[in-house]
Each structure stands twice: as C-alpha cells, then as structure tokens.
Design a protein around this motif. Structure first.
Motif, PDB file in Angstrom:
ATOM      1  N   ALA A 212       0.815  -1.215   0.000  1.00  0.00           N
ATOM      2  CA  ALA A 212       0.000   0.000   0.000  1.00  0.00           C
ATOM      3  C   ALA A 212       0.850   1.267   0.000  1.00  0.00           C
ATOM      4  O   ALA A 212       0.501   2.263  -0.634  1.00  0.00           O
ATOM      5  N   THR A 213       1.962   1.233   0.708  1.00  0.00           N
ATOM      6  CA  THR A 213       2.834   2.407   0.786  1.00  0.00           C
ATOM      7  C   THR A 213       4.265   2.001   0.464  1.00  0.00           C
ATOM      8  O   THR A 213       4.682   0.884   0.773  1.00  0.00           O
ATOM      9  N   PRO A 214       5.019   2.896  -0.140  1.00  0.00           N
ATOM     10  CA  PRO A 214       6.389   2.554  -0.546  1.00  0.00           C
ATOM     11  C   PRO A 214       7.374   2.667   0.597  1.00  0.00           C
ATOM     12  O   PRO A 214       7.174   3.434   1.549  1.00  0.00           O
ATOM     13  N   SER A 215       8.448   1.917   0.502  1.00  0.00           N
ATOM     14  CA  SER A 215       9.549   2.039   1.458  1.00  0.00           C
ATOM     15  C   SER A 215      10.418   3.231   1.068  1.00  0.00           C
ATOM     16  O   SER A 215      10.340   3.745  -0.055  1.00  0.00           O
ATOM     17  N   ARG A 254      -0.864   2.952  -8.959  1.00  0.00           N
ATOM     18  CA  ARG A 254      -0.536   3.288  -7.575  1.00  0.00           C
ATOM     19  C   ARG A 254       0.937   3.655  -7.443  1.00  0.00           C
ATOM     20  O   ARG A 254       1.291   4.638  -6.772  1.00  0.00           O
ATOM     21  N   TRP A 258       2.700   7.392  -6.221  1.00  0.00           N
ATOM     22  CA  TRP A 258       3.730   7.632  -5.210  1.00  0.00           C
ATOM     23  C   TRP A 258       4.971   8.281  -5.820  1.00  0.00           C
ATOM     24  O   TRP A 258       5.653   9.079  -5.163  1.00  0.00           O
ATOM     25  N   SER A 261       4.125  11.851  -6.095  1.00  0.00           N
ATOM     26  CA  SER A 261       4.063  12.513  -4.794  1.00  0.00           C
ATOM     27  C   SER A 261       5.396  13.139  -4.393  1.00  0.00           C
ATOM     28  O   SER A 261       5.443  14.017  -3.520  1.00  0.00           O
ATOM     29  N   ALA A 298      -3.965   5.414  -2.648  1.00  0.00           N
ATOM     30  CA  ALA A 298      -2.660   6.070  -2.677  1.00  0.00           C
ATOM     31  C   ALA A 298      -2.807   7.560  -2.948  1.00  0.00           C
ATOM     32  O   ALA A 298      -2.146   8.397  -2.309  1.00  0.00           O
ATOM     33  N   GLU A 301      -4.104   9.432   0.111  1.00  0.00           N
ATOM     34  CA  GLU A 301      -3.061   9.575   1.128  1.00  0.00           C
ATOM     35  C   GLU A 301      -2.018  10.595   0.693  1.00  0.00           C
ATOM     36  O   GLU A 301      -1.523  11.383   1.510  1.00  0.00           O
ATOM     37  N   ALA A 302      -1.665  10.581  -0.588  1.00  0.00           N
ATOM     38  CA  ALA A 302      -0.639  11.504  -1.079  1.00  0.00           C
ATOM     39  C   ALA A 302      -1.141  12.942  -1.098  1.00  0.00           C
ATOM     40  O   ALA A 302      -0.403  13.871  -0.742  1.00  0.00           O
ATOM     41  N   ARG A 330     -10.190   5.665   4.974  1.00  0.00           N
ATOM     42  CA  ARG A 330      -8.881   6.260   4.685  1.00  0.00           C
ATOM     43  C   ARG A 330      -9.004   7.775   4.535  1.00  0.00           C
ATOM     44  O   ARG A 330      -8.140   8.534   5.010  1.00  0.00           O
TER      45      ARG A 330
END
Length: 341
Positions: A212-215, A254, A258, A261, A298, A301-302, A330
């Motif tokens: 769901a979210t990148p490292s 997605r 990111w 973003s 995504a 959230e961004a 969310r």
C-alpha cells in the motif's frame, strides 16, 4: 486454441534431459528437486551448481510440473528462476520445446509456464522471431486465471510481457496491458513513445510496488530516473478514462501516484487530486466499487499531506461521493491528519 499451432517450429528435446550415468550431475539434480519439494524450508538452491546441472535440473522440474509428478504448488515457481543465469544457454529450439510441452497444462499453480518464460527473456529479438503469437497466447492463458496466486501471475506476466515486447519492439505487454481497457487506451494515445527505454524503466519501477505504501528505498530509487515524463503523462491520461482497470494496472498506477508525490509543485498537487477523483469514481449501480481502488487509496493519502485549499476541497468532495467503506475510512483519517497539522 492451443498455442502449439502458433509456434514457428516444434523444437527438439533439449540436451541434458537425461542425466543418468553421470553421478555428480545426477546428485546435483536431486539437490534441486529436493529443494523444490521443500522450498519453504530449504529455500532455493544456490547458483554454485555447475551450469550443466542447473540446466538439466530446470528441464526436469519443468517436465515434473507439466506431468504433475513432482514438486507441488509453488516449488518449481520458486526454485526455477534462481537456477538460470547468463551462463545457462538456451536456444529457439529449447523455447519451442518448453512451450509445446506446457500446452494443455491443466493445473493453476503456473509452474509449467516458468521455464519457457525464463528461456524467452534470455533470447534476443532475432532469436525470438516468430514466437510473438504463441507468447501472447500463453500470457492470455494465465493472466486472468484467478486460481493462480497473484504473485505468481505477476512473475509470469513480467517474463512473457518482456519477451513479447522484445518481439514486437514495444512496451512490455504486462505494463499497461493491452487487454485492460485503460492499457489499450494509453497505448493508443502514446504510441511509439511508450516503447522508449526511459518510459519502460519508469513504468517497471512503478509496477514493483506491491504494498500500500512505498519504502524509503523504493522512493529513493524513484528519484533516479533521468526522464520522468511517463509518470505525469500516464496519470494525466488516466484522468480522462472512465471505467474499471485490472488489478495489475491498478498496482502500476498506484506506483506512479507515489512517484508523482515526490514532486512538491502545485501542478503535481492538482494532478494528484484529479487522479484521486478519477480512481474513486464508480458505476452508479456499483457505487461501492471504485474504478481503481489501490490508486484511489494512494492518491488520497498523497494529496492529504499537500498544502493549500485544493487537497481539503478534494477530500471533502470525495467524502460526499464515495461509497466504498475502506476508502471512506482512509479519507476520514486523512482529513483528521490535516486538522492536526
């Protein structure tokens, strides 16, 4: 329709299929077969085995998978790619043989498709000449098979997508797949521009994001591409699309969200907001099913952490139009975070 009839040649039985009489080679093959049967416990065998042994083991595992007489489920899928390297040579004939023997495969674990996919990506465009229709036919066979685990389909799609893209000299077919409505829409819009190496590299990186979210590592890698036009271009194209996208396309979009973003400009904020709206949209009769739920999550959230009035207005608008519970949750969290900030 079978893909054997699409092959440019039938292919001969590969060398190394029979390893009896060579005790050292037979022992190495047994090590690989044991690892495939117990891959969760043993893990894949190392690449310290001789190339001849790895080739023979790969062929044996392939036949075991096709005949359903060897390692179950993900054993071959897990072990086979680790056996093969540039020092294990393959030929057109080997590819034809592997595809032909995998035809009419009835299981859904994907194991019989791994070796021909690995062989295909090891060959040059000239060596792959004539194999395009068969490779596409195999890709069509498994890409929508829901009984095959998603991570296996992703692995196979990259192998066959890259090989078919090499044949047709176009963007790998698993990136913005032609059989997904939006994928075909984007390919028609951008044409040969998507065939460039920079565009393919950007889209491939976007597709590697499976969570769901990148490292932080993934985000750092996302900043290294000298040309990023595909990020903005594909997302802009998506805002003009109205309809559901495939799960794999949703994952790629997605990743692009990111990547975008990282751009702190007002233009990026505007695009993120429009992507959030487009991805969150749904058919009137299925209002709880967004067109691109992963992309929507995504983008929400961004955009929530961006400064200015537009993000707040976008979240407020979506809170009135979205009916998907997970996405609403969310958005509520995102709006609370904005308030705290």
């Amino acid at each position: 329709m079978s893909w054997t009839e699409l092959l440019p040649e039938t292919g001969d039985e590969p060398a190394g299929l029979a390893v009896t009489g060579d005790a050292e080679l037979e022992s190495a093959v047994r090590v690989v077969e044991s690892a495939a049967r117990s891959w969760k416990r043993l893990g894949p065998p190392g690449r310290d085995l001789p190339a001849e042994a790895r080739r023979a083991a790969a062929v044996r595992l392939h036949l075991s998978a096709v005949r359903n007489t060897g390692a179950p489920d993900e054993g071959p899928v897990h072990v086979l790619p680790g056996l093969l390297d540039d020092d294990v040579p393959w030929s057109r004939s080997d590819l034809a043989w592997a595809l032909r023997t995998a035809d009419d495969y009835l299981n859904y674990d994907g194991a019989s498709f791994v070796l021909p996919g690995c062989i295909a990506v090891s060959l040059s465009p000239a060596e792959l000449e004539g194999f395009g229709p068969a490779l596409v036919r195999v890709l069509d066979e498994f890409i929508n098979e829901r009984d095959t685990p998603r991570h296996i389909r992703r692995q196979l799609a990259e192998l066959y997508g890259v090989a078919a893209g090499r044949v047709y000299r176009c963007l790998p077919l698993d990136l913005l797949p032609w059989s997904c409505g939006f994928g075909a829409f984007a390919r028609d819009k951008f044409g040969a521009d998507l065939s460039s190496r920079p565009a393919g590299d950007v889209l491939r990186h976007a597709a590697t994001l499976t969570g769901a979210t990148p490292s932080k590592t993934w985000l750092r890698a996302a900043t290294t591409f000298p040309e990023r036009w595909a990020v903005e271009a594909v997302l802009e194209c998506f805002t003009g699309w109205s309809g559901h996208v495939w799960f794999g396309t949703d994952e790629q979009l997605r990743g692009l969200v990111w990547m975008l973003s990282l751009d702190r400009s007002e233009a990026a904020t505007d695009l993120l907001a429009r992507v959030a709206v487009a991805a969150s949209a749904a058919e009137e009769r299925r209002r709880g099913y967004p067109f691109a739920p992963l992309t929507a999550a995504a983008a929400v959230e961004a955009v929530a952490v961006r400064p200015g009035d537009l993000p707040a207005e976008t979240l407020a608008r979506l809170s009135r139009t979205v009916h998907n519970r997970a996405l609403l949750s969310r958005m509520a969290k995102a709006r609370r975070l904005r308030t705290i900030r």
